[in-house]
Design a protein around this motif. Structure first.
Motif, PDB file in Angstrom:
ATOM      1  N   MET A   1       2.409   9.178  -6.457  1.00 42.32           N
ATOM      2  CA  MET A   1       2.915  10.535  -6.254  1.00 42.32           C
ATOM      3  C   MET A   1       4.132  10.798  -7.115  1.00 42.32           C
ATOM      4  O   MET A   1       4.323  11.914  -7.615  1.00 42.32           O
ATOM      5  N   SER A   2       4.960   9.776  -7.325  1.00 46.10           N
ATOM      6  CA  SER A   2       6.136   9.935  -8.184  1.00 46.10           C
ATOM      7  C   SER A   2       5.736  10.239  -9.615  1.00 46.10           C
ATOM      8  O   SER A   2       6.339  11.082 -10.289  1.00 46.10           O
ATOM      9  N   MET A   3       4.699   9.562 -10.095  1.00 42.36           N
ATOM     10  CA  MET A   3       4.227   9.774 -11.466  1.00 42.36           C
ATOM     11  C   MET A   3       3.624  11.160 -11.637  1.00 42.36           C
ATOM     12  O   MET A   3       3.549  11.681 -12.759  1.00 42.36           O
ATOM     13  N   ALA A   4       3.214  11.776 -10.522  1.00 35.57           N
ATOM     14  CA  ALA A   4       2.681  13.135 -10.578  1.00 35.57           C
ATOM     15  C   ALA A   4       3.784  14.186 -10.583  1.00 35.57           C
ATOM     16  O   ALA A   4       3.496  15.389 -10.614  1.00 35.57           O
ATOM     17  N   GLY A   5       5.048  13.743 -10.519  1.00 28.47           N
ATOM     18  CA  GLY A   5       6.172  14.677 -10.608  1.00 28.47           C
ATOM     19  C   GLY A   5       6.762  15.094  -9.284  1.00 28.47           C
ATOM     20  O   GLY A   5       7.605  15.992  -9.239  1.00 28.47           O
TER      21      GLY A   5
ATOM     22  N   PHE B   1      11.728   8.761  -2.168  1.00 28.42           N
ATOM     23  CA  PHE B   1      11.170   7.807  -1.213  1.00 28.42           C
ATOM     24  C   PHE B   1      10.916   6.454  -1.888  1.00 28.42           C
ATOM     25  O   PHE B   1      11.249   5.400  -1.341  1.00 28.42           O
ATOM     26  N   THR B   2      10.333   6.494  -3.086  1.00 29.99           N
ATOM     27  CA  THR B   2      10.016   5.260  -3.809  1.00 29.99           C
ATOM     28  C   THR B   2      11.282   4.476  -4.152  1.00 29.99           C
ATOM     29  O   THR B   2      11.332   3.251  -4.017  1.00 29.99           O
ATOM     30  N   SER B   3      12.327   5.183  -4.592  1.00 24.32           N
ATOM     31  CA  SER B   3      13.585   4.512  -4.922  1.00 24.32           C
ATOM     32  C   SER B   3      14.142   3.775  -3.707  1.00 24.32           C
ATOM     33  O   SER B   3      14.531   2.600  -3.797  1.00 24.32           O
ATOM     34  N   GLY B   4      14.191   4.474  -2.563  1.00 26.50           N
ATOM     35  CA  GLY B   4      14.696   3.846  -1.353  1.00 26.50           C
ATOM     36  C   GLY B   4      13.813   2.710  -0.872  1.00 26.50           C
ATOM     37  O   GLY B   4      14.306   1.662  -0.427  1.00 26.50           O
ATOM     38  N   PHE B   5      12.494   2.904  -0.997  1.00 29.93           N
ATOM     39  CA  PHE B   5      11.563   1.885  -0.523  1.00 29.93           C
ATOM     40  C   PHE B   5      11.644   0.626  -1.390  1.00 29.93           C
ATOM     41  O   PHE B   5      11.542  -0.495  -0.879  1.00 29.93           O
TER      42      PHE B   5
ATOM     43  N   ILE C   1       0.835  -1.208   0.000  1.00 31.93           N
ATOM     44  CA  ILE C   1       0.000   0.000   0.000  1.00 31.93           C
ATOM     45  C   ILE C   1       0.869   1.258   0.000  1.00 31.93           C
ATOM     46  O   ILE C   1       0.611   2.213  -0.751  1.00 31.93           O
ATOM     47  N   LEU C   2       1.921   1.263   0.812  1.00 36.18           N
ATOM     48  CA  LEU C   2       2.823   2.416   0.838  1.00 36.18           C
ATOM     49  C   LEU C   2       3.524   2.584  -0.509  1.00 36.18           C
ATOM     50  O   LEU C   2       3.687   3.712  -1.007  1.00 36.18           O
ATOM     51  N   LEU C   3       3.943   1.465  -1.098  1.00 37.17           N
ATOM     52  CA  LEU C   3       4.651   1.526  -2.373  1.00 37.17           C
ATOM     53  C   LEU C   3       3.739   2.052  -3.478  1.00 37.17           C
ATOM     54  O   LEU C   3       4.154   2.897  -4.287  1.00 37.17           O
ATOM     55  N   ILE C   4       2.493   1.586  -3.525  1.00 32.97           N
ATOM     56  CA  ILE C   4       1.547   2.042  -4.549  1.00 32.97           C
ATOM     57  C   ILE C   4       1.279   3.537  -4.409  1.00 32.97           C
ATOM     58  O   ILE C   4       1.261   4.283  -5.399  1.00 32.97           O
TER      59      ILE C   4
ATOM     60  N   SER D   1       3.282   5.816  -3.020  1.00 35.31           N
ATOM     61  CA  SER D   1       4.471   6.594  -3.362  1.00 35.31           C
ATOM     62  C   SER D   1       4.712   6.608  -4.868  1.00 35.31           C
ATOM     63  O   SER D   1       5.148   7.614  -5.434  1.00 35.31           O
ATOM     64  N   ILE D   2       4.408   5.489  -5.553  1.00 32.60           N
ATOM     65  CA  ILE D   2       4.555   5.455  -7.016  1.00 32.60           C
ATOM     66  C   ILE D   2       3.579   6.416  -7.681  1.00 32.60           C
ATOM     67  O   ILE D   2       3.933   7.121  -8.637  1.00 32.60           O
TER      68      ILE D   2
END
Length: 409
Positions: free
Chosen positions: A344-348, A355-359, A336-339, A341-342
């Motif tokens: 939010m990452s796609m939103a720029g 955070f996603t890279s480290g996670f 759930i956390l990974l989804i 963060s991904i």
């Protein structure tokens, strides 16, 4: 402002690159050691060999003089004879048994100052060579429970005529439904120099856990004197729970804390705090998520942690380990956390990307260790989740550093 933002992003990329490089070097070093273990050291005087063949077990408690019973015949199941097992292995406990004996013949070889390294077997009440006690870590009290004796160096010197001797272990299982022999370590024979090096390599994780624990305590202290109280507190709780979980499973911690029950509670509490503190940290950086799902998630983990600790305290938690409920909830939380963060990452959001890279690095390292636990490979058994955690904490710390600097301007 734009220049500072670009600088922050550039520094983040540098930290990510260096951390990934560190992990790669670490994995390569362990891979090299795994390949070395495949080579025969019969003529190498400063090397070692892992003892993985000829292992047998026998349930029940008896005197060491009775350990020369014969091996069981094929398809024979009896506590009066020795059963063969593939090392490493998870041995399921029969009802009403608390002790298991292990035995294995020592391989032949030529080493300078030969010795044994015994850390591949947990909860050792006694280790014997030709019925002579050479090592003890735990003792049994009047109620049959194990008490930690004292820290003992896990390297036992051997004489020159050790070839063909039988190594025996008397091992405490207690109320656990099973015991894992050879989890993330091996019983090894070789030169003292090689085994001392191996011992220090195995305790690198403990040093890292100690440093992370100090980082967590420092952040909690800063939360008392800085205005960003909640941010420091949540980051400190996150680092502290991970650090304590790593060192609670370490042998070095027994130099300072030798109460087995306290170490057990420390391991359980820190394990249950990890998903809670991670959710709180995520909420602090990115908010509560879609329909406050992150907030509900850490509350669910908190309720489960309270129930799990109560079951552990009353020794009624064996059914949880049998269905891997702890691991299942941890996996759902991580997904759930990974989804989130991904998304939010796609939103720029560059912080979300960091955070996603480290996670992802942390998740992959945890998956690796879980597969090692389940699949039990013979020559690859090293933990890498502490180093995945190291990268993740670095990147999260970088996010907080940037935010604190922005808030003070």
């Amino acid at each position: 402002m734009t220049i500072k933002l670009v600088f922050g992003r550039t520094r983040a990329k540098i930290v990510l690159f260096l951390s990934t490089l560190l992990i790669s070097v670490f994995i390569f070093a362990h891979f090299h050691r795994a390949l070395s273990s495949l080579q025969s050291p019969a003529t190498a005087k400063d090397t070692s060999i892992e003892i993985v063949k000829g292992w047998q077990y026998r349930w029940g408690d008896f005197s060491v003089e009775e350990a020369d019973a014969p091996a069981c015949q094929e398809n024979e199941i009896s506590n009066s004879c020795w059963q063969q097992f593939q090392f490493p292995s998870r041995l399921r406990k029969p009802e009403d048994e608390q002790i298991v004996w292990l035995r294995v013949p020592l391989p032949t070889g030529q080493w300078k100052s030969p010795a044994l390294y015994l850390r591949g077997v947990p909860y050792i009440i006694g280790a014997y060579l030709n019925q002579r006690l050479v090592y003890t870590e735990f003792s049994l009290n009047s109620s049959g429970k194990a008490n930690f004796e004292s820290y003992q160096w896990p390297i036992i010197p051997l004489g020159s005529d050790f070839q063909g001797e039988i190594l025996l272990f008397r091992v405490y299982v207690g109320d656990y439904p099973s015991i894992y022999i050879g989890l993330f370590d091996r019983v090894t024979i070789g030169s003292q120099i090689a085994l001392i090096k191996r011992s220090f390599e195995q305790e690198i994780d403990a040093v890292f856990g100690f440093l992370v624990t100090c980082l967590g305590l420092s952040a909690i202290f800063l939360s008392l004197i800085r205005k960003e109280t909640k941010s420091y507190l949540r980051f400190g709780l996150f680092a502290l729970s991970i650090g304590l979980y790593i060192i609670s499973d370490s042998d070095l911690i027994t130099l300072f804390l030798n109460r087995l029950i306290i170490l057990g509670y420390l391991e359980y509490i820190s394990f249950y705090l990890i998903p809670i503190s991670t959710c709180l940290l995520f909420e602090e950086i990115f908010g509560v998520g879609y329909k406050s799902i992150i907030r509900y998630l850490w509350k669910i983990n908190l309720v489960y942690a309270i129930i799990g600790l109560l079951l552990f305290a009353t020794q009624t938690d064996t059914w949880i380990s049998d269905i891997y409920l702890d691991q299942l909830l941890l996996l759902v939380t991580a997904l759930i956390l990974l989804i989130n963060s991904i998304q939010m990452s796609m939103a720029g959001n560059w912080e979300a990307k960091l955070f996603t890279s480290g996670f992802i690095i942390l998740a992959l390292s945890a998956v690796h260790d879980t597969l090692v636990y389940i699949l039990k490979p013979l020559y690859w058994y090293h933990k890498i989740h502490p180093w995945g955690t190291f990268v993740f904490i670095l990147l999260v710390g970088l996010i907080f550093e940037y935010r604190f600097n922005q808030a003070r301007r």
